[in-house]
Write a protein that holds these residues in place. Structure first.
Motif, PDB file in Angstrom:
ATOM      1  N   GLU A 104       5.633 -12.344   5.789  1.00  0.00           N
ATOM      2  CA  GLU A 104       4.882 -11.183   5.343  1.00  0.00           C
ATOM      3  C   GLU A 104       4.118 -11.516   4.075  1.00  0.00           C
ATOM      4  OE1 GLU A 104       7.294  -7.394   5.636  1.00  0.00           O
ATOM      5  OE2 GLU A 104       8.825  -8.940   5.590  1.00  0.00           O
ATOM      6  N   ASP A 105       2.979 -10.890   3.923  1.00  0.00           N
ATOM      7  CA  ASP A 105       2.237 -11.053   2.670  1.00  0.00           C
ATOM      8  C   ASP A 105       2.572  -9.884   1.761  1.00  0.00           C
ATOM      9  OD1 ASP A 105       0.547 -11.355   0.588  1.00  0.00           O
ATOM     10  OD2 ASP A 105      -1.241 -11.737   1.801  1.00  0.00           O
ATOM     11  N   LEU A 106       3.477 -10.123   0.828  1.00  0.00           N
ATOM     12  CA  LEU A 106       3.948  -9.037  -0.036  1.00  0.00           C
ATOM     13  C   LEU A 106       2.875  -8.563  -1.001  1.00  0.00           C
ATOM     14  CD1 LEU A 106       7.606 -10.044  -0.924  1.00  0.00           C
ATOM     15  CD2 LEU A 106       6.814  -8.508   0.833  1.00  0.00           C
TER      16      LEU A 106
ATOM     17  N   ALA B 197       1.467 -10.329   5.387  1.00  0.00           N
ATOM     18  CA  ALA B 197       1.717 -10.719   4.005  1.00  0.00           C
ATOM     19  C   ALA B 197       2.336  -9.559   3.247  1.00  0.00           C
ATOM     20  CB  ALA B 197       0.402 -11.126   3.334  1.00  0.00           C
ATOM     21  N   LEU B 198       3.260  -9.874   2.356  1.00  0.00           N
ATOM     22  CA  LEU B 198       3.874  -8.821   1.557  1.00  0.00           C
ATOM     23  C   LEU B 198       2.871  -8.194   0.602  1.00  0.00           C
ATOM     24  CD1 LEU B 198       7.468 -10.024   0.690  1.00  0.00           C
ATOM     25  CD2 LEU B 198       6.688  -8.628   2.560  1.00  0.00           C
TER      26      LEU B 198
END
Lengths: 431, 301
Positions: free
Chosen positions: A66-68, A90-91
Motif C-alpha cells: 500500500e502507498d501510505l 500506496a499508503l
C-alpha cells in the motif's frame, strides 16, 4: 475553382484531425488499461476468497504494497460508515473513514444506568452486640440493590444519582450535581453525598474490599456512613512534587446519632486534605487528613482522622498481582461525653491471581454514646480475613471470616458470604 | 532611539512564534503519543497516561495523572470505550474544561479510522466485548496514517500559525511509513494466509493488514481467562488447522499459551501491541512494527 478549393481543404482537415484521433485512441487505451487492472484485482480477490472458503492458505499476493502517503481523511458529512477500504496501491493514498457511532440516536440522552445487587449470606450465632438484641438477620438476604443514573446535565455539570433499594425501603444514597468546568482549579458538588472523610467513608458497598464496614466507621458514623445534604468544594493545590487537593464541605447538621440540628441554621462542616505521590511507576502512597464538626443536643461533636494508603501494582503484571495496605485512625470528641473516643482499622489486600484476592483487616473502635451496642466508651476489637473471586469485572464472590470482641467479654465469630453482580453501565469511581 | 525601539518591537513580534510554548498534548496510549510526535515535532510536548507494556483496558485512574490533564491543551483518546473504565473519573476531576468530550481540545481518533468487529448484537454473556467495535485499530499502518491525519488537522486547528509545519511533517511521516510498510509487507508476503491464534482479540487490524488468518483465541471470551475445557478445544482446533503461532501481548500470563504451544507444536510469539511495549525496539510506531514483523517472521519460518 470551387473543386480546387475543396481539394485544398482535405489535407488541412486530415492533418487537423490526426491529433484528435490520436488523443481519442490514447484515452481509450488508457481506459482499457485501467479496466484491465481493475479486473485483474477483482480476479485476484475472487481467487483469494475461493482459497479462503476451501481452507487452503492463500498464495502470497503480488506485492500489494500500500502507498501510505495517499491515505486521507474521508469527508465528515457521510451519512453511513464508509465500507472497509481496500488496500490501495500506496499508503500515501489512505483516507480516513467517517465512522458513525450513533445508530440509536434517540437514546443518546438516556443516562448511564446500572443496577448492582448485593446478596449476603451469613453463618454463626446471632450478634446482638452489633445488630441489636433482636438480631434477626436471615441466613440469606438481598441486602441492597444499588440503582445508579449518571449523565451530563449540560456543558457545566454532571448528575449522579445512586438509589439504595433494600428491605427497609428505597433511599437516595447519593444524588448530586458535580460541577466539572469551574475556574481556578475548583470542582464542586451540591446535593446529597457521602462526606469526604478518610477513605472507607466514601465507598459504596460494591467498592469495599470487605463484606462489612470497618468497626470504626460503624461505631462512629453508623451503617449509613457520614453523609448529608450540602455542598462540597475541592481545589487542586499546585505542587509539582505531588497531587494535593483540599476540600471543604458544609452539611445540614442532621445524621442520626452523630449530628443533631438544634436550630434551623445549624450546619456541620468537613474538611479534607489529600496528598498523592507516585513512589515509582509501580507503587504510590496517599495521605489524607480530615476534620469535621457539627452540633448535637448538648454541644458539638467533632471528628479528626488520618488515612494512609499504599499501593503496589507492577504495570506489566498488573492483571495478576497487586498489594494495597490501608490505615485509617479517627478521634471523636463529643461535648456529651467525658473523654475522646478513638478507633482505627488497618488492612492488607493481596491479589493472588487474575481473579483471586485475599486480605486481612484489624479493627479497633470505641463505642460512641448514641450508637453504643454494649456501653459508651467500651472498646470493640476485631480481626477479619477475606477471600474474593471475580468471575468477571461485573461480578464478585467473597467470603469473610470475622471475629469481633465487643467490650471486654462478648465475642462473636461469623462467616459472611457475599455475591455482587452488576448490570448496565456504571461509571468508574474516583481512585 | 525611537527607530531602534520600533525595530526591537518588530523583531519581538516576528520572533514570537519561534518561542511559542509547545502545545501540551496528553494521549491515553503511547502509540498516539508517538504519532503526535511525528506530526507535531518540537511544537508539541506529549505525554501518555498508559504505558505500552500495560493492558490499556485496566489503567488505574491515579491522581498523579490529573497533574498531566490539568494543564493539557489537547487530549487524544483511542475511543470505542477502550478507556471507559478509567478515563471518565480522571476527566471529572481534571479541572480542565478545555479537554472534555465535545470540546476543541478533545480528539477521539476512532472517528476517522477503519474499525473491525462491530457487533450487531452484544451483551455481557459474550464477555468484555466492545459494543462499538474492536478498539485495537491502531495496529494497522493505514490506520496509523488516518490517526496522524486527524492529529495534524487538530493541531492545525489549535495552532493555525503552525499548520504548514504540521502538514509538512505529516507528509514526511506518510513517506516514511510508506517505505517501511513496503518492507513489512514484503517480509510477511510468504506468510499471507497463515493461520494463527491470539491470546486476546487485539489483532484483527494487524491480521487483516498482513493477511493472517486468526482461527481462535486463548481467552474463551474477551476478558475471560482461559479455562481447561476451552484450552482442550483450542488445542484440537490448532492441531486440525496446523496453526503455527500463538500471538500474545507481554502483559498476559504465558503459562497457558506456552502449554498450548508445547502440545501443538506452535510457537508462542510475544507481539507488542503498543509503542513502549518492550524495553527496546518499540520506541516509536515504525520500530514497533519492525520488531513485531521480525518476531512474527521468525516464528512462522
Amino acid at each position: 475553382m470551387a473543386h480546387r478549393g475543396h481539394r485544398a481543404l482535405f489535407p488541412i482537415l486530415f492533418f487537423a484531425a490526426l491529433p484528435a484521433f490520436a488523443q481519442t485512441t490514447d484515452d481509450r487505451v488508457s481506459q482499457l488499461e485501467k479496466r484491465l487492472d481493475a479486473l485483474t484485482q477483482e480476479v485476484a480477490q475472487i481467487r483469494q476468497e475461493i482459497d479462503r472458503l476451501k481452507g487452503t492458505p492463500a498464495p502470497a499476493p503480488a506485492a500489494a504494497a500500500e502507498d501510505l502517503t495517499k491515505v486521507e481523511v474521508a469527508p465528515p458529512a457521510a451519512a453511513q460508515p464508509a465500507p472497509a477500504s481496500q488496500p490501495s496501491s500506496a499508503l500515501t493514498d489512505v483516507q480516513t473513514v467517517n465512522n458513525v457511532f450513533n445508530p440509536a440516536a434517540s437514546k443518546v440522552f438516556n443516562p448511564d444506568t446500572s443496577v448492582i445487587g448485593n446478596f449476603i449470606g451469613k453463618a454463626g450465632p446471632a450478634n446482638p452486640y452489633e445488630f441489636g438484641p433482636n438480631d434477626e438477620r436471615s441466613p440469606f438476604k438481598l441486602d441492597e440493590a444499588e440503582i445508579a443514573f449518571q449523565a451530563f446535565v449540560d456543558p457545566y455539570a454532571k448528575a449522579n444519582f445512586f438509589f439504595s433499594v433494600s428491605p427497609e425501603g428505597i433511599d437516595v444514597e447519593e444524588g448530586y450535581a458535580q460541577f466539572v468546568t469551574l475556574p481556578w482549579g475548583l470542582t464542586a458538588k451540591a446535593g446529597k453525598f457521602k462526606a469526604l472523610f478518610g477513605k472507607a467513608n466514601t465507598w459504596h458497598t460494591h467498592v469495599r474490599p470487605w463484606v462489612d464496614q470497618p468497626l470504626v466507621i460503624h461505631n462512629f458514623f453508623g451503617d449509613e456512613q457520614f453523609h448529608g445534604e450540602g455542598i462540597s468544594v475541592s481545589k487542586a493545590i499546585p505542587v509539582t512534587a505531588a497531587f494535593v487537593e483540599a476540600t471543604g464541605e458544609l452539611y445540614s447538621s442532621e445524621l442520626p446519632g452523630v449530628f443533631e440540628r438544634r436550630k434551623a441554621s445549624d450546619v456541620a462542616w468537613n474538611t479534607h486534605l489529600k496528598a498523592f505521590k507516585d513512589i515509582s511507576e509501580n507503587s504510590n502512597i496517599e495521605l489524607g487528613m480530615s476534620w469535621a464538626r457539627g452540633t448535637i443536643a448538648d454541644g458539638h461533636n467533632a471528628f479528626g482522622g488520618v488515612d494512609v494508603t499504599y499501593r503496589w501494582k507492577p504495570l506489566q503484571q498488573g492483571l495478576y498481582r497487586g498489594v494495597v495496605g490501608r490505615f485509617e485512625g479517627m478521634v471523636d470528641k463529643r461535648d456529651d461525653f467525658d473523654r475522646r473516643l478513638r478507633g482505627f482499622y488497618a488492612s492488607l489486600d493481596y491479589q493472588l491471581a487474575q481473579r483471586w484476592f485475599t486480605g486481612v483487616r484489624l479493627d479497633s473502635a470505641d463505642e460512641t454514646p448514641s450508637l453504643a451496642q454494649v456501653a459508651p466508651g467500651t472498646r470493640d476489637r476485631g480481626v477479619s480475613a477475606t477471600l474474593t473471586f471475580w468471575p468477571s469485572e461485573f461480578s464478585q464472590i467473597r467470603g469473610q471470616l470475622r471475629r469481633t470482641k465487643y467490650g471486654d467479654v462478648k465475642t462473636a465469630n461469623e462467616l459472611l458470604l457475599q455475591l455482587q453482580f452488576a448490570i448496565g453501565a456504571h461509571g468508574a469511581h474516583a481512585f | 532611539m525611537k527607530r531602534i525601539l520600533l525595530s526591537l518591537a518588530a523583531l519581538t513580534l516576528i520572533a514570537a512564534p519561534a518561542f511559542a510554548v509547545p502545545l501540551k498534548v496528553v494521549t491515553t496510549i503511547q502509540d498516539l503519543a508517538s504519532l503526535t510526535k511525528e506530526v507535531g515535532g518540537d511544537r508539541v510536548d506529549v505525554s501518555s497516561i498508559a504505558r505500552g507494556y500495560q493492558d490499556p483496558h485496566f489503567v488505574e485512574p491515579k491522581p498523579s495523572f490529573l497533574l498531566l490533564l490539568r494543564n493539557a491543551d489537547l487530549l487524544e483518546v483511542v475511543g470505542l470505550e477502550l478507556e471507559i473504565g478509567w478515563l471518565p473519573p480522571l476527566l471529572d476531576q481534571s479541572r480542565n474544561p478545555n479537554i472534555l468530550p465535545g470540546t476543541k481540545g478533545y480528539l477521539d481518533v476512532s472517528h476517522g479510522v477503519e474499525i473491525l468487529e462491530r457487533p450487531t448484537v452484544v451483551n455481557r454473556s459474550m464477555g468484555d466485548v466492545h459494543p462499538l467495535g474492536n478498539p485495537h485499530f491502531w495496529l494497522d499502518p493505514a490506520n496509523a496514517v488516518r490517526i496522524a491525519i486527524q492529529i495534524e488537522q487538530k493541531l492545525a486547528e489549535l495552532r493555525p500559525a503552525d499548520a504548514p509545519y504540521f502538514a509538512q511533517r505529516l507528509n514526511a511521516f506518510k513517506v516514511k511509513i510508506n517505505e517501511a510498510n513496503k518492507h513489512w509487507l514484503a517480509e510477511m508476503a510468504p506468510y499471507r494466509g497463515a493461520k494463527v491464534v491470539t491470546y486476546h482479540a487485539s489483532w484483527p487490524n494487524f491480521a487483516k493488514h498482513f493477511g493472517l488468518d486468526v482461527v481462535g483465541y486463548v481467552e474463551p471470551k474477551p476478558g475471560v481467562p482461559p479455562s481447561p475445557s476451552h484450552t482442550f478445544e483450542l488445542i484440537n482446533l490448532m492441531k486440525a488447522q496446523h496453526v503455527k503461532a500463538i500471538l500474545m501481548e507481554p502483559y498476559f500470563d504465558a503459562k497457558t499459551p506456552q502449554s498450548i504451544a508445547e502440545r501443538t507444536g506452535a510457537k508462542l510469539v510475544v507481539l507488542y501491541p503498543s509503542v513502549g511495549g518492550a524495553k527496546s525496539g518499540t520506541d516509536d510506531y515504525i520500530s514497533l512494527f519492525n520488531t513485531n514483523v521480525a518476531n512474527l517472521v521468525k516464528a512462522l519460518q
